[in-house]
Scaffold this motif. Sequence first.
Motif, PDB file in Angstrom:
ATOM      1  N   UNK A  78       0.830  -1.211   0.000  1.00  0.00           N
ATOM      2  CA  UNK A  78       0.000   0.000   0.000  1.00  0.00           C
ATOM      3  C   UNK A  78       0.861   1.255   0.000  1.00  0.00           C
ATOM      4  N   UNK A  79       0.208   2.428  -0.133  1.00  0.00           N
ATOM      5  CA  UNK A  79       0.906   3.694  -0.309  1.00  0.00           C
ATOM      6  C   UNK A  79       1.917   3.992   0.790  1.00  0.00           C
ATOM      7  N   UNK A  80       1.589   3.635   2.024  1.00  0.00           N
ATOM      8  CA  UNK A  80       2.484   3.939   3.134  1.00  0.00           C
ATOM      9  C   UNK A  80       3.816   3.210   3.064  1.00  0.00           C
ATOM     10  N   UNK A  81       3.898   2.198   2.176  1.00  0.00           N
ATOM     11  CA  UNK A  81       5.132   1.433   2.005  1.00  0.00           C
ATOM     12  C   UNK A  81       5.826   1.753   0.683  1.00  0.00           C
ATOM     13  N   UNK A  82       5.400   2.810   0.020  1.00  0.00           N
ATOM     14  CA  UNK A  82       5.949   3.101  -1.313  1.00  0.00           C
ATOM     15  C   UNK A  82       7.451   3.342  -1.269  1.00  0.00           C
ATOM     16  N   UNK A  83       7.922   4.156  -0.331  1.00  0.00           N
ATOM     17  CA  UNK A  83       9.356   4.433  -0.249  1.00  0.00           C
ATOM     18  C   UNK A  83      10.143   3.178   0.106  1.00  0.00           C
ATOM     19  N   UNK A  84       9.568   2.346   0.974  1.00  0.00           N
ATOM     20  CA  UNK A  84      10.232   1.089   1.327  1.00  0.00           C
ATOM     21  C   UNK A  84      10.341   0.197   0.095  1.00  0.00           C
ATOM     22  N   UNK A  85       9.276   0.124  -0.682  1.00  0.00           N
ATOM     23  CA  UNK A  85       9.246  -0.717  -1.877  1.00  0.00           C
ATOM     24  C   UNK A  85      10.315  -0.290  -2.877  1.00  0.00           C
ATOM     25  N   UNK A  86      10.335   0.983  -3.236  1.00  0.00           N
ATOM     26  CA  UNK A  86      11.292   1.448  -4.235  1.00  0.00           C
ATOM     27  C   UNK A  86      12.722   1.380  -3.723  1.00  0.00           C
ATOM     28  N   UNK A  87      12.925   1.631  -2.424  1.00  0.00           N
ATOM     29  CA  UNK A  87      14.271   1.546  -1.843  1.00  0.00           C
ATOM     30  C   UNK A  87      14.787   0.123  -1.871  1.00  0.00           C
ATOM     31  N   UNK A  88      13.932  -0.838  -1.516  1.00  0.00           N
ATOM     32  CA  UNK A  88      14.356  -2.240  -1.518  1.00  0.00           C
ATOM     33  C   UNK A  88      14.669  -2.706  -2.936  1.00  0.00           C
ATOM     34  N   UNK A  89      13.883  -2.276  -3.913  1.00  0.00           N
ATOM     35  CA  UNK A  89      14.181  -2.638  -5.298  1.00  0.00           C
ATOM     36  C   UNK A  89      15.547  -2.106  -5.713  1.00  0.00           C
ATOM     37  N   UNK A  90      15.858  -0.863  -5.310  1.00  0.00           N
ATOM     38  CA  UNK A  90      17.166  -0.291  -5.639  1.00  0.00           C
ATOM     39  C   UNK A  90      18.293  -1.088  -5.003  1.00  0.00           C
ATOM     40  N   UNK A  91      18.058  -1.614  -3.808  1.00  0.00           N
ATOM     41  CA  UNK A  91      19.082  -2.407  -3.138  1.00  0.00           C
ATOM     42  C   UNK A  91      19.444  -3.655  -3.934  1.00  0.00           C
ATOM     43  N   UNK A  92      18.490  -4.146  -4.721  1.00  0.00           N
ATOM     44  CA  UNK A  92      18.749  -5.301  -5.572  1.00  0.00           C
ATOM     45  C   UNK A  92      19.097  -4.883  -7.000  1.00  0.00           C
ATOM     46  N   UNK A  93      19.381  -3.597  -7.187  1.00  0.00           N
ATOM     47  CA  UNK A  93      19.789  -3.106  -8.493  1.00  0.00           C
ATOM     48  C   UNK A  93      18.662  -2.991  -9.492  1.00  0.00           C
ATOM     49  N   UNK A  94      17.425  -2.862  -8.994  1.00  0.00           N
ATOM     50  CA  UNK A  94      16.251  -2.825  -9.864  1.00  0.00           C
ATOM     51  C   UNK A  94      15.598  -1.443  -9.819  1.00  0.00           C
ATOM     52  N   UNK A  95      15.484  -0.812 -10.947  1.00  0.00           N
ATOM     53  CA  UNK A  95      14.698   0.406 -11.073  1.00  0.00           C
ATOM     54  C   UNK A  95      13.247  -0.009 -11.304  1.00  0.00           C
ATOM     55  N   UNK A  96      12.302   0.681 -10.674  1.00  0.00           N
ATOM     56  CA  UNK A  96      10.895   0.272 -10.801  1.00  0.00           C
ATOM     57  C   UNK A  96      10.411   0.306 -12.245  1.00  0.00           C
ATOM     58  N   UNK A  97      11.088   1.102 -13.082  1.00  0.00           N
ATOM     59  CA  UNK A  97      10.705   1.160 -14.494  1.00  0.00           C
ATOM     60  C   UNK A  97      11.138  -0.082 -15.271  1.00  0.00           C
ATOM     61  N   UNK A  98      11.976  -0.923 -14.654  1.00  0.00           N
ATOM     62  CA  UNK A  98      12.466  -2.122 -15.343  1.00  0.00           C
ATOM     63  C   UNK A  98      11.720  -3.387 -14.928  1.00  0.00           C
ATOM     64  N   UNK A  99      10.617  -3.239 -14.170  1.00  0.00           N
ATOM     65  CA  UNK A  99       9.786  -4.393 -13.821  1.00  0.00           C
ATOM     66  C   UNK A  99       8.947  -4.775 -15.041  1.00  0.00           C
ATOM     67  N   UNK A 100       9.119  -5.986 -15.533  1.00  0.00           N
ATOM     68  CA  UNK A 100       8.396  -6.422 -16.726  1.00  0.00           C
ATOM     69  C   UNK A 100       6.951  -6.801 -16.433  1.00  0.00           C
ATOM     70  N   UNK A 101       6.748  -7.556 -15.353  1.00  0.00           N
ATOM     71  CA  UNK A 101       5.411  -8.003 -14.975  1.00  0.00           C
ATOM     72  C   UNK A 101       5.132  -7.650 -13.513  1.00  0.00           C
ATOM     73  N   UNK A 102       3.915  -7.192 -13.250  1.00  0.00           N
ATOM     74  CA  UNK A 102       3.427  -7.022 -11.880  1.00  0.00           C
ATOM     75  C   UNK A 102       2.239  -7.962 -11.726  1.00  0.00           C
ATOM     76  N   UNK A 103       2.396  -8.957 -10.868  1.00  0.00           N
ATOM     77  CA  UNK A 103       1.310  -9.891 -10.580  1.00  0.00           C
ATOM     78  C   UNK A 103       0.617  -9.423  -9.301  1.00  0.00           C
TER      79      UNK A 103
END
Length: 239
Positions: free
Chosen positions: A40-65
């Motif tokens: 949910x919205x309150x975890x948005x910064x956590x979500x994007x930060x964790x993706x960056x930690x794994x070298x993933x930009x949110x724009x490079x997610x191919x599929x969202x299930x």
Amino acid sequence: MKIYSILKGVMCSTNFGSPGFSSSYLIQTENYNILFDVGHNGLRNVLTTKLKQYGIDFRSINFVILSHDHWDHVMNYSIFQNSKFIIGKVYEKNRVNDWAYVPFLEENLNKMDTLYIEKDQEIKLDDRIRIISVPGHTEGHIAAIIEENNEIGILAGDTIPSLSSFLQGRPDLIFYSEKAAISSFNKLLSYSPTIIFPGHDTPFRTKSLTYLSEKERIEVSVSSNAEIKIKNPGLDNNS
């Protein structure tokens, strides 16, 4: 293939309501970056930060299930404008008793690149990843089956939200159909999973009933005159 816990799911309920903290998992294959649930919205910064930690930009997610249309699992969908969405199709629109669904979600997903999974439908993203229909907790609930190196992992969403749910043989909450929920639970077990990636808990092994990592702990602060009460403190060393 690798699977990472991006958001750590936990169960939480209060007499003020039930705040949602759903799990989110990143699946990396040779060809795809796949996100299973987005929180949910309150975890948005956590979500994007964790993706960056794994070298993933949110724009490079191919599929969202999206396992289902409840707010604690889907509300960060809007940041993944470059992704293809996969979600279960819902037909019963008069969902008065389903207080967790997001009424505007389908309308907005229809404007994006979205694939809807019908009941009893199964699709493959590759030879190791299958998306299946598992209605019950909600009408359109879906799950992902992952097969890799003689292990079968199931990203179960709220069909199996926790280890305690796994032990009791059904979801903790059922908004659509108890009969369908139990049938879907058993359907997931029919794949003989070795690891469950639950919707509101830490991933665990099905044979030993052990967690793959330490359970997440919540630090709580209240900025009002509400009083915090903890039931049975110290009785569960794993909580």
